[in-house]
Design an enzyme around this catalytic site. Structure first.
Site, mmCIF file in Angstrom:
data_model
loop_
_atom_site.group_PDB
_atom_site.id
_atom_site.type_symbol
_atom_site.label_atom_id
_atom_site.label_comp_id
_atom_site.label_asym_id
_atom_site.label_seq_id
_atom_site.Cartn_x
_atom_site.Cartn_y
_atom_site.Cartn_z
ATOM 1 C CD GLU A 1 -3.002 -0.188 2.448
ATOM 2 O OE1 GLU A 1 -3.076 0.974 2.870
ATOM 3 O OE2 GLU A 1 -3.486 -1.164 3.045
ATOM 4 C CG ASP B 1 -4.411 8.060 7.819
ATOM 5 O OD1 ASP B 1 -4.271 6.835 7.976
ATOM 6 O OD2 ASP B 1 -4.563 8.598 6.722
#
Lengths: 262, 398
Positions: free
Chosen positions: A49, A60
């Site tokens: 990723e 996040d």
């Protein structure tokens, strides 16, 4: 065939689980990101990723927020990350690569142009945490029009519940099950109904089921190992990169050990 | 799963650009809101608190000296006279009553200038809810008095250091926390922004501003105003001020964004000035962004307007030309602020002074002799430090 599909087939045939890591592109610079990608491939990572940094990464936690901020300051842009992809593919990188990014970056770039560039640069999948199923049709329409296009991977959460069958119905590549509520980079304190939830997804999903968020070591996934098809490590991998001052030996050792234990 | 995507949009704006983990939460919220808003008991309770606690209705004040000097009939809708000093409390009372109805025990909120934070902390004390307010460290510095107020009211103020450390980052942090704790936590969003149904919820709980205004102006003037004016950051006081006038086609609707040091300098907070569409905080709308699609820092002397986006319904009203959006610079706004102090004895919030500055321009030009109603969204006590710095020629923000 899309590299992700190909990889998933091989894993299934050999009865192995997938190990997936996340790195923010341009942290600390593009040259190092390239080295990390090749080191990961050498160590046998199944899917990479690559985080495309965004100014407002709401999905996040602090580790990836800081990584994104630093990468942006160091000049990382989507255009440069496409160049990086073109570059690593021309140098022979075979591993499937998935972009993890926010929708504004895609939207600003232009949906059609984005899908074209993904194909041209060898980006096999895209994960967009702020683009839920109901908002995907615009992007999907361009993906569907394109031959061998990138896969828009589906995210599933512990509270998706009755949404799960619909979410996975047309899923391609693999589905990404979030292990807990909240943002990336927590502890391995999985949702209380984790087994029930993963089992539900596994039962209805036509593609392999990966789990991410809060995973650091193979021990963290022991309790659900029998259900899932693979694990994703993000924030911890970035911490490891930073604390080892981007040592490729440390990267390789970590990936090899994780893969072997799984 | 909900199939009717279109009704979550205002034209091409709005939507629900949030994490999968929040989709069921948004659906639960929409259902609960739709039920509440059509339940007479809920409305009665909301109206009870607005009257007895907030002190509504607020006056529609004829500003005689301003009118005489500038040449139009100028009315001020005195939202500054609400409890806690701004319109923000209208929405907070509505949302916390909704939170209680949904069985939530904790509330979180973002704040820029601190007005929404103070209002939320106030509502939390009143309704006995545990309350955390996210606020950028830059804003904490600019609005110390409001930080202390929130703490006095028993709220926890959680400083946000990431990014520009202003309203947008506080909103990011509130969204992150909400995604983690939605089961027992209600997110009291303060502006007409965010994923659907928030823009609708905020509009309905601020609608009271225009409902009262319409009745009041008809009583005083026997006709509707020629124009309705309000400042626009995310757009909560303005959408409330516009709401009941949107269908009155003869009433011009004018939103005033913060022009900072001037649009041409790039240091401003006018999301609509450049007309770039993007996705932030769960919605598709006009946004300030750079060439790579990263969100650009807004700049304004007013912490409450220092936001890089705008509510999706405003974006829609702009595109359909039902409303007009303009901008006022820091300097124009501060001149208007002093004018309102000296001529009417009202110290307005810097946010509201933006609208005032544009009203003066209108009154001297195409609206000469006409009736202009402006939403005076908040009082200026919180801004006295900033005004003092400005007058001493010190830097008021970065």
């Amino acid at each position: 065939m899309n590299r992700i599909d190909e990889k998933m087939r091989v894993l299934k045939d050999t009865g192995k689980k997938a190990f997936i890591t996340y790195t923010t592109a341009g942290l600390p610079d593009m040259e190092t990101t390239e080295k990390i990608m090749f080191a990961q491939e050498e160590a046998g990572i199944d899917v990479m990723e690559i985080g495309v940094p965004f100014s407002d990464p709401v999905a996040d936690g602090p580790v990836i927020q800081d990584a994104s901020y630093e990468a942006i300051l160091n000049g990382a842009t989507l255009e440069k990350i496409f160049e990086l992809m073109k570059n690593v593919r021309s140098k022979g990188l075979k591993t499937p690569v998935v972009f993890m990014m926010y929708y504004n970056t895609v939207y600003h770039y232009g949906l059609e142009q984005f899908v074209k560039q993904c194909v041209a640069c060898g980006v096999d999948g895209v994960i967009i945490p702020d683009l839920p199923y109901e908002e995907q049709s615009e992007l999907q329409s361009y993906i569907e029009k394109t031959k061998d296009a990138t896969i828009l991977l589906q995210l599933i959460s512990p509270v998706s519940k009755d949404r799960i069958p619909e979410l996975v119905k047309d899923a391609k590549g693999f589905v990404y099950c979030i292990s807990q509520m909240g943002v990336t980079g927590g502890t391995a304190d999985f949702h209380k109904n984790i087994r029930e939830y993963l089992t539900h997804v596994k039962e209805v999903s036509p593609v392999p089921v990966m789990m991410g968020f809060g995973i650091k070591t193979p021990k963290d996934i022991e309790s659900v190992r029998d259900i899932i098809d693979g694990a994703i490590v993000g924030s911890h991998f970035i911490k490891l990169l930073r604390s080892s001052n981007y040592s490729m030996d440390v990267v390789k050792k970590y990936i090899k050990e994780f893969k072997e234990t799984m | 799963m909900s199939k009717n995507r279109e009704n979550k949009y205002f034209g091409e704006f709005g939507g629900q650009y949030v994490a999968e983990s929040l989709m069921n939460t948004l659906e639960e919220l929409e259902r609960a809101f739709d039920e509440a808003i059509s339940d007479p008991n809920f409305i009665n309770e909301y109206m009870y608190y607005l009257k007895e606690y907030v002190g509504r209705e607020t006056p529609l004040y004829y500003a005689k000296r301003l009118s005489e000097k500038y040449g139009a009939t100028i009315y001020l809708k005195r939202e500054d006279l609400n409890h806690t000093g701004a319109h923000k409390i209208n929405n907070v009372i509505g949302q916390i009553l909704l939170a209680k109805r949904m069985g939530k025990t904790k509330i979180i909120a973002e704040t820029g200038a601190g007005q929404h934070g103070v209002a939320t902390a106030t509502g939390a004390a009143l309704f006995n809810m545990e309350c955390t307010i996210y606020m950028g460290t830059e804003d904490i510095e600019r609005q110390k008095l409001n930080v202390f107020r929130m703490q006095m009211l028993g709220a926890t103020v959680s400083p946000v250091k990431t990014g520009s450390a202003t309203l947008k980052d506080a909103t990011n942090e509130a969204i992150r926390t909400w995604a983690e704790r939605a089961e027992d936590t209600f997110y009291v969003l303060g502006s007409a922004v965010g994923p659907y149904p928030y823009p609708k919820i905020v509009k309905e709980f601020q609608r009271i501003i225009s409902t009262e205004t319409k009745r009041q102006i008809l009583e005083k003037e026997g006709k509707l105003p020629d124009a309705v004016v309000a400042c626009v950051g995310g757009g909560s006081n303005s959408i409330g001020m516009f709401a009941d006038f949107i269908d009155e086609k003869d009433v011009d609707l004018i939103g005033v964004e913060a022009g900072g040091l001037g649009i041409e300098t790039g240091k401003h907070a006018s999301a609509m000035a450049l007309g770039q569409v993007g996705v932030l905080h769960g919605m598709k709308t006009y946004l300030l962004q750079d060439d790579d699609g990263n969100i650009q820092l807004a700049h304004s002397i007013s912490a409450g307007l220092d936001y890089p986006g705008v509510g999706p319904e405003h974006a829609y009203l702009r595109d359909t030309k039902r409303a007009t959006y303009v901008s006022i610079t820091d300097k124009e706004c501060m001149d208007a602020l002093m004018e309102l102090c000296r001529l009417e004895g009202i110290i307005p919030a810097i946010e509201s002074a933006h609208a005032m500055a544009y009203v003066f321009k209108m009154a001297q030009n195409e609206y000469k002799g006409k009736i202009i109603v402006m939403c005076l969204s908040g009082r200026g006590d919180k801004d006295v430090d900033t005004v003092a710095k400005y007058m001493n020629g010190e830097e008021t923000n970065k």
